[in-house]
Scaffold this active site. Structure first.
Site, short mmCIF file in Angstrom:
data_model
loop_
_atom_site.label_atom_id
_atom_site.label_comp_id
_atom_site.label_asym_id
_atom_site.label_seq_id
_atom_site.Cartn_x
_atom_site.Cartn_y
_atom_site.Cartn_z
N LYS A 1 27.81 89.03 69.93
CA LYS A 1 26.89 89.15 71.08
C LYS A 1 25.48 89.48 70.60
O LYS A 1 24.49 88.97 71.14
CB LYS A 1 27.37 90.25 72.03
CG LYS A 1 28.61 89.86 72.82
CD LYS A 1 28.91 90.93 73.83
CE LYS A 1 30.16 90.63 74.63
NZ LYS A 1 30.54 91.73 75.48
N CYS B 1 34.69 97.73 88.67
CA CYS B 1 34.16 99.06 89.07
C CYS B 1 34.88 99.75 90.23
O CYS B 1 35.31 100.90 90.09
CB CYS B 1 32.69 98.94 89.41
SG CYS B 1 31.76 98.25 88.05
#
Ligand code: UGA
Length: 444
Positions: A36, A276
């Site tokens: 990444k 979440c």
């Protein structure tokens, strides 16, 4: 200001780092994910998110952002260290602190000047206490370091917009000095002096709320739990609407016009997904349990969400026999605007249907599976090919693209003429007029 972000290639760390660099700070995003980091240094985003490529380009060309796997220099040079690492749930629902502990170690080994350490990751207060104890072994709180909880309220898919248009900035700390420094870090955002050109900004100043550490964390948990409660509430009401002949779209609109209630998070659907809301409800349950409390609402909100998939399956079964059918599912991501399939209702549905021996075809304009989850599953890149010979089409994500397609053509190529619209996005009268049997959530 010099700022380091630990977990800087993750969702929250990346958006926060880019946002702060765009405001003019010198930011270093640190992450162990080498691939990444390389991708980011090459000017590409590892995540799908509106506006991210252009803010990345701005920040790389201004030189305000750097990406690295090496924490040492940037942590020792920074005034502010932001922890934005992942906080997955353990089996019991409480938070796995492995990544937080590693961030604490990275800071401890590179501790030189006074630092404000900001907790962005959503964690219970115990994690902050752990950090305080670890730093206090060699350093003095107030003199060498201070701790701040500065929760994020970014929505995936709208995260860059949300960074530049926060409804509030919560700064939880017992240190006036740390509060001032973090307020200063956001100063140009608070005063609306800087932003991102392509994102329109309101002119009104952003409210800043100074709280205790514990309150800041509860604001974050409470907000997510409340949003989840609204969704479970409207899904439950939608189920009842079907039995009394009411239309949940009208009911939700009528309720939302009451300013005490408001319109948002009253859209019925296949249940809330993503990394979440469920995790935070589980964390609240675990917190309560660890303290010997018997709280009820959080559990019920989760329970309602779990049965929502059964509702979708019930609707499919009303039209077709699952093990003899070819089922097309549109939408894999947990909502529109993101390629994230973590905890997606669509994936849950696919897993359930697979155990019932259904043959499944999937289309999503953006998201896909990293590895195949079942031999009876085919992924399509073309919506029209995905519905050929299908017995039923189930819409699981509210992608606006789905409104653009030619439903007469879809009608011709499907074997069965059935649509379950688990997001209530289609114009049901139009779809029914084409000859489809249409079933939404909470509508007759
Ligand atoms: C959520 C919060 O909205 C953010 O404020 C918070 O920062 C973030 O969690 C986090 O803790 O990091 P997010 O997980 O990106 O953001 O997703 P939401 O946009 O809140 O949607 C959650 C789920 O609820 C999705 O599956 C969505 O489709 C569903 N939903 C949402 C509904 O079913 N109905 C609604 O009316 C709204």
């Amino acid at each position: 200001m010099k700022i380091s972000i630990i977990g800087g290639a993750g969702y929250i760390g990346l958006i926060t780092g880019l946002g702060l660099a765009q405001l003019g700070h010198k930011v270093t995003n640190i992450d162990i994910a080498e691939e990444k980091i390389k991708t980011l240094l090459n000017g590409k985003s590892p995540i799908y998110e509106e506006h991210i490529e252009s803010v990345l380009e701005n920040c790389l060309s201004s030189g305000n952002i750097n990406f690295t796997t090496d924490p040492s220099d940037s942590i020792s040079d920074s005034d502010i260290i932001i922890i934005a690492v992942g906080t997955p749930s353990n089996k019991g629902g409480d938070i796995d602190l492995t990544q937080i502990k590693s961030a604490i170690e990275q800071i401890k080994s590179n501790f030189k000047t006074y630092k404000v350490v900001v907790m962005k990751s959503t964690v219970p207060l115990d994690a902050v206490e752990l950090m305080r104890q670890e730093f206090s072994k060699q350093h003095q709180e107030g003199k060498d370091f201070d701790i701040v909880s500065n929760p994020e309220f970014l929505r995936e898919g709208k995260a860059v917009f949300d960074f530049f248009n926060p409804e509030r900035i919560v700064i939880g700390t017992n240190s006036e000095k740390a509060f001032k420094l973090i307020e200063e870090m956001y100063r140009d955002l608070i005063d609306r002096k800087k932003g991102l050109d392509e994102i329109s900004q309101e002119n009104k100043k952003i409210p800043v709320l100074k709280t205790s550490l514990a309150s800041a964390q509860m604001i974050k948990y409470g907000s997510n739990a409340f949003l989840a409660t609204r969704i479970s509430f409207i899904n439950e009401l939608a189920e009842l609407c079907e039995y009394v002949g009411a239309d949940i779209n009208e009911v939700s609109k009528g309720m939302g016009l009451d300013s005490r209630i408001g319109e948002s998070y009253l859209q019925p659907g296949p249940g809330f997904g993503g990394p979440c809301l469920e995790k935070d409800l589980n964390a609240l349950n675990a917190l309560a349990k660890n303290r010997g409390l018997f709280l009820k609402i959080f559990k019920e909100v989760l329970e309602r969400n779990n049965v929502q998939i059964d509702e979708i399956i019930r609707k499919i079964k009303k039209s077709v026999s699952i093990n003899e059918s070819l089922i097309t599912i549109w939408g894999l991501s947990f909502k529109a605007g993101t390629d994230d399939i973590r905890n997606s209702s669509s994936v849950r549905l696919i897993e359930n249907l697979s155990t019932l021996n259904a043959k499944i075809k999937v289309f999503d304009p953006v998201a896909t599976f990293n590895s195949p989850i079942s031999k009876d599953l085919e992924i399509f890149e073309d919506p029209y090919l995905s519905v050929e010979d299908s017995d039923i089409l189930v819409i699981m994500t509210e992608w606006p693209d789905f409104l653009e397609y030619d439903y007469s053509r879809i009608f011709q190529s499907m074997r069965g003429k059935n649509i379950v619209d688990a997001r209530n996005i289609l114009n049901s009268s139009f779809i029914k007029a084409l000859g489809f049997s249409y079933s939404g959530i909470g509508v007759i």
